[in-house]
Design a protein around this motif. Structure first.
Motif, short mmCIF file in Angstrom:
data_model
loop_
_atom_site.label_atom_id
_atom_site.label_comp_id
_atom_site.label_asym_id
_atom_site.label_seq_id
_atom_site.Cartn_x
_atom_site.Cartn_y
_atom_site.Cartn_z
N MET B 39 0.83 -1.20 0.00
CA MET B 39 0.00 0.00 0.00
C MET B 39 0.87 1.26 0.00
O MET B 39 0.57 2.23 -0.68
N MET B 40 1.95 1.20 0.76
CA MET B 40 2.77 2.40 0.92
C MET B 40 3.62 2.71 -0.30
O MET B 40 3.78 3.88 -0.68
N ARG B 41 4.15 1.69 -0.95
CA ARG B 41 5.14 1.91 -2.01
C ARG B 41 4.65 1.53 -3.39
O ARG B 41 5.38 1.71 -4.38
N GLY B 42 3.42 1.00 -3.48
CA GLY B 42 2.91 0.62 -4.79
C GLY B 42 3.66 -0.56 -5.36
O GLY B 42 4.14 -1.43 -4.63
N LEU B 43 3.79 -0.58 -6.69
CA LEU B 43 4.48 -1.66 -7.40
C LEU B 43 5.96 -1.33 -7.50
O LEU B 43 6.33 -0.31 -8.06
N GLU B 44 6.79 -2.22 -7.01
CA GLU B 44 8.24 -2.02 -7.08
C GLU B 44 8.85 -3.17 -7.88
O GLU B 44 8.62 -4.34 -7.55
N LEU B 45 9.66 -2.84 -8.87
CA LEU B 45 10.38 -3.85 -9.61
C LEU B 45 11.58 -4.29 -8.79
O LEU B 45 12.42 -3.48 -8.39
N LEU B 46 11.67 -5.58 -8.53
CA LEU B 46 12.77 -6.11 -7.73
C LEU B 46 13.94 -6.53 -8.63
O LEU B 46 15.08 -6.14 -8.42
N ILE B 47 13.63 -7.33 -9.65
CA ILE B 47 14.66 -7.87 -10.52
C ILE B 47 13.99 -8.34 -11.80
O ILE B 47 12.82 -8.68 -11.81
#
Lengths: 112, 112
Positions: B39-47
């Motif tokens: 919720m806080m950071r949305g979608l984050e690409l990890l790798i």
């Protein structure tokens, strides 16, 4: 660097009303642009995509988007929404074949 | 086509335990992506991988996270040791050279 900005975090509308979800991108080169929809507790589903050609792109569920290079926009529209369109919508873009950059998402809530 | 398959759908584990998330991409797709959604950071690409080779792992938050793609039909994301702040929905997606991603249904990870 490529960035994608969704201008509205939440959009409430009444059923059968038209809706526009706004998306702007930044890039000085050709782009690939996409809209995804995420229903609660599900993964993201592709709504439509712009790779090249006609600037008006039609997708599933009656949605369409227009690529506007001069305004660097790719807004999503639907002329008449249904309760079932309530979901979160993500705009995404990329300048290469691989990595996409996603916007922060717009929560569309359709009220009866 | 069964789509992108992720397992497990839900995982609850205790802090300090090792967690392994699994992904089977769509056959023939040459890119595979791991995302984290909160919720806080949305979608984050990890790798992400191209033809089984890691291309960009700059989004992996810490050394506790590792990802592998031993062959074209399987990838894992491992967290060791897990922490409560790792709680999120982890998505795997695959694509064929720029035609947009196909997402899996996600793994909801809860670390207590």
């Amino acid at each position: 660097a490529q960035s994608v900005t969704q201008l509205d975090s939440q959009v409430p509308v009444f059923e059968e009303a038209p809706v526009e979800l706004r998306c702007n991108y930044s890039s000085s080169v050709s782009v690939y642009l996409f809209w995804y929809v995420q229903y609660p507790n599900q993964g993201l589903q592709l709504l439509l995509k712009y790779l090249s050609g006609s600037t008006l792109v039609k997708g599933i569920n009656g949605f369409e988007a227009e690529f506007n290079k001069s305004q660097t926009s790719f807004h999503l529209r639907k002329p008449s929404v249904h309760i079932s369109d309530t979901a979160e919508y993500f705009c995404a873009g990329g300048t290469s074949y691989g990595k996409l950059t996603f916007g922060q998402g717009t929560i569309l809530t359709v009220h009866p | 086509d069964a789509g992108v398959i992720q397992s497990p759908r839900h995982e609850v584990t205790e802090m300090g335990q090792e967690v392994t998330l699994r992904c089977k991409p769509i056959s023939g797709h040459d890119y595979l992506f791991w995302y984290r959604q909160t919720m806080m950071r949305g979608l984050e690409l990890l790798i992400y991988f191209n033809n089984n080779v890691p291309i960009d792992d700059s989004g992996m938050p810490e050394d506790r996270f590792s990802a592998k793609m031993p062959n074209a039909s399987f990838s894992t994301l491992k967290i060791q040791p897990s922490e409560p702040r790792d709680s999120a929905v982890y998505f795997c997606a695959s694509s064929l050279s720029g035609n947009g991603y196909t997402f899996g249904s996600g793994t909801r990870l809860t670390v207590v």
